[in-house]
Design an enzyme around this catalytic site. Structure first.
Site, PDB file in Angstrom:
ATOM      1  N   ASN A 209       0.855  -1.191   0.000  1.00 25.62           N
ATOM      2  CA  ASN A 209       0.000   0.000   0.000  1.00 25.62           C
ATOM      3  C   ASN A 209       0.879   1.226   0.000  1.00 25.62           C
ATOM      4  O   ASN A 209       2.019   1.179   0.463  1.00 25.62           O
ATOM      5  CB  ASN A 209      -0.835   0.037   1.285  1.00 25.62           C
ATOM      6  N   PHE A 323      -7.295   4.051  12.286  1.00 31.18           N
ATOM      7  CA  PHE A 323      -7.244   5.105  11.283  1.00 31.18           C
ATOM      8  C   PHE A 323      -8.065   4.656  10.081  1.00 31.18           C
ATOM      9  O   PHE A 323      -8.065   3.470   9.742  1.00 31.18           O
ATOM     10  CB  PHE A 323      -5.793   5.367  10.841  1.00 31.18           C
TER      11      PHE A 323
HETATM   12  O1  C5P Z   1     -10.323  -2.038   7.402  1.00 30.50           O
HETATM   13  P1  C5P Z   1      -9.400  -0.911   7.098  1.00 30.50           P
HETATM   14  O2  C5P Z   1      -8.081  -1.367   6.544  1.00 30.50           O
HETATM   15  O3  C5P Z   1      -9.940   0.154   6.268  1.00 30.50           O
HETATM   16  O4  C5P Z   1      -9.155  -0.256   8.549  1.00 30.50           O
HETATM   17  C1  C5P Z   1      -8.110   0.599   8.818  1.00 30.50           C
HETATM   18  C2  C5P Z   1      -7.684   0.439  10.243  1.00 30.50           C
HETATM   19  O5  C5P Z   1      -7.534  -0.935  10.600  1.00 30.50           O
HETATM   20  C3  C5P Z   1      -6.314   1.031  10.481  1.00 30.50           C
HETATM   21  O6  C5P Z   1      -6.259   1.448  11.823  1.00 30.50           O
HETATM   22  C4  C5P Z   1      -5.391  -0.151  10.231  1.00 30.50           C
HETATM   23  O7  C5P Z   1      -4.131   0.006  10.848  1.00 30.50           O
HETATM   24  C5  C5P Z   1      -6.184  -1.294  10.796  1.00 30.50           C
HETATM   25  N1  C5P Z   1      -5.982  -2.583  10.119  1.00 30.50           N
HETATM   26  C6  C5P Z   1      -5.363  -3.635  10.760  1.00 30.50           C
HETATM   27  N2  C5P Z   1      -5.197  -4.838  10.130  1.00 30.50           N
HETATM   28  C7  C5P Z   1      -5.646  -5.023   8.871  1.00 30.50           C
HETATM   29  C8  C5P Z   1      -6.278  -3.957   8.201  1.00 30.50           C
HETATM   30  C9  C5P Z   1      -6.420  -2.750   8.843  1.00 30.50           C
HETATM   31  O8  C5P Z   1      -4.936  -3.466  11.907  1.00 30.50           O
HETATM   32  N3  C5P Z   1      -5.470  -6.182   8.289  1.00 30.50           N
END
Ligand code: C5P
Length: 396
Positions: A209, A323
């Site tokens: 990303n 976030f």
């Molecule tokens: O679900 P999404 O990726 O949009 O959510 C973002 C939040 O979830 C951020 O705080 C990110 O660090 C966390 N996250 C996580 N593990 C993942 C995906 C997102 O901790 N696999």
């Protein structure tokens, strides 16, 4: 301008690191501080007072009997308006004097007579630093509430290697900036993720990303400045680790997940700032996949664990903060994520405002609604976020 309006008395004692104090004065002035330099006689053997006069724009005081001070009370007057007294470099001899309350020259006398906090940045040969006498003096000074900055480890002017080097000027400035921040998270343990993850397809290719890590590193720094013990688990980024923060480097989402799950239950706060890849190839090829020129390979993807949701689902979870970086419908998507992931606070931002930039615009979403934070540098926003987290911890 992190030190705008701060009045700093800088004491310079005799040691080769005195040359670094010139850069220190320049940086302090650049950050908006006013600097009054005082030198010991030994310090003037290493660097001339006129250098500091030019850099600070103020006369330098070295002598207790300086006739320029009308009431002959330089030892009292010089520190009376000061916000802080910083001694950098602080020699072994000077630290010994401080530990015993000696006052036999202008700087030691004004240090004894001060009514403001004292920070010292030791600088000496490693044997001098490790000598039990110096260590005893350091313990005494710590016990007296003196902040000890460093020393660093590394090459020494004498050709030896080890602890005893004075911190670099930028590091001392960062410590001073931290010193002036309110200690809202004193004694708390904060765990964060930052940066992207990288999911290997083969030894040279992967899925990742866009994320510079700047926001996560700013939050780590702000939490540490607020007095927390901070551990930062980060994917591949090129950011300098904030002083005092423990950094754990990982590459993939699975590695990030393992590093976080090992530690999360021991922390008061978990902040997921990382842009974790949602999917990874089911398996990474051992060798580089060769192009056959005619067709593209298919890569089977599997879901990565949601680290934040898993931490929030622990039996006794830390206070969890997420976030949400979105390109549109920020409020709707952020609030939905907060509820789905079962976390009390989510920080929303628009990717067009945030990616790679030094500044950002944030909106905090919690059960009471939204709190927009106007555009500001990421460190400033991180400090406001830390203040919000401290309030949530208090009311938990
Ligand atoms: O679900 P999404 O990726 O949009 O959510 C973002 C939040 O979830 C951020 O705080 C990110 O660090 C966390 N996250 C996580 N593990 C993942 C995906 C997102 O901790 N696999």
């Amino acid at each position: 301008m992190e030190l705008m309006g701060k009045r700093i008395v800088l004491g310079i004692t005799g040691g080769i690191a005195a040359y670094k104090a010139a850069e220190l004065v320049r940086l302090l002035i650049k950050q908006g501080a006013t600097v009054q330099v005082t030198m010991t006689e030994a310090a003037t053997r290493f660097i001339a007072p006129v250098t500091f006069q030019a850099l600070s724009g103020k006369p330098v005081f070295c002598d207790q009997w300086d006739p320029r001070v009308a009431n002959n009370m330089a030892h009292i007057d010089l520190s009376r308006d000061a916000d802080v007294l910083l001694i950098a470099p602080a020699s072994a001899d000077f630290l010994a004097k401080l530990a015993h309350g000696l006052a036999d020259d202008l700087l030691s006398t004004l240090t004894l007579a001060r009514n403001c906090p004292l920070l010292v940045a030791p600088a000496m040969n490693l044997q001098m630093w490790e000598n039990p006498a110096t260590q005893r003096n350091i313990d005494t000074l710590r016990g007296d509430g003196v902040a000890i900055l460093g020393p660093a480890c590394g090459d020494q002017a004498c050709g030896e290697q080890g602890p005893g080097r004075m911190l670099e000027a930028e590091e001392i400035v960062a410590e001073l900036v931290a010193f002036f921040q309110p200690k809202l998270l004193n004694g708390k343990k904060v765990l964060l993720t930052a940066g992207p993850t990288f999911e290997a397809i083969d030894p040279v290719r992967g899925i990742t990303n866009l994320s510079s890590g700047k926001m996560g590193f700013a939050v780590a720094r702000a939490a540490r400045e607020a007095g927390a013990q901070v551990t930062l688990v980060c994917g591949p980024v090129s950011q300098n680790t904030p002083r005092g923060v423990t950094r754990i480097d990982v590459t993939s989402a699975l590695e990030m997940h393992a590093a976080v799950m090992q530690r999360a239950a021991l922390h008061d706060v978990f902040i997921g700032v990382a842009a974790v890849a949602d999917y990874r190839p089911r398996s990474a090829a051992e060798h580089k996949i060769k192009k056959d020129g005619n067709s593209a390979p298919s890569i089977e993807l599997v879901l990565n664990p949601d680290i934040l949701s898993e931490v929030a689902a622990l039996p006794v979870p830390p206070l969890c903060v997420g976030f949400a970086a979105e390109s549109h419908n920020l409020a709707e998507y952020a609030e939905k994520k907060r509820v789905t992931k079962k976390i009390p606070l989510i920080v929303g931002n628009l990717i067009q405002d945030s990616f790679g930039a030094d500044g950002n615009t944030l909106i905090l979403f919690d059960e009471n609604g939204q709190l927009p934070l106007p555009p500001a540098p990421k460190l400033e926003l991180a400090r406001q976020l830390v203040a919000r987290i401290a309030t949530l911890l208090e009311n938990r």
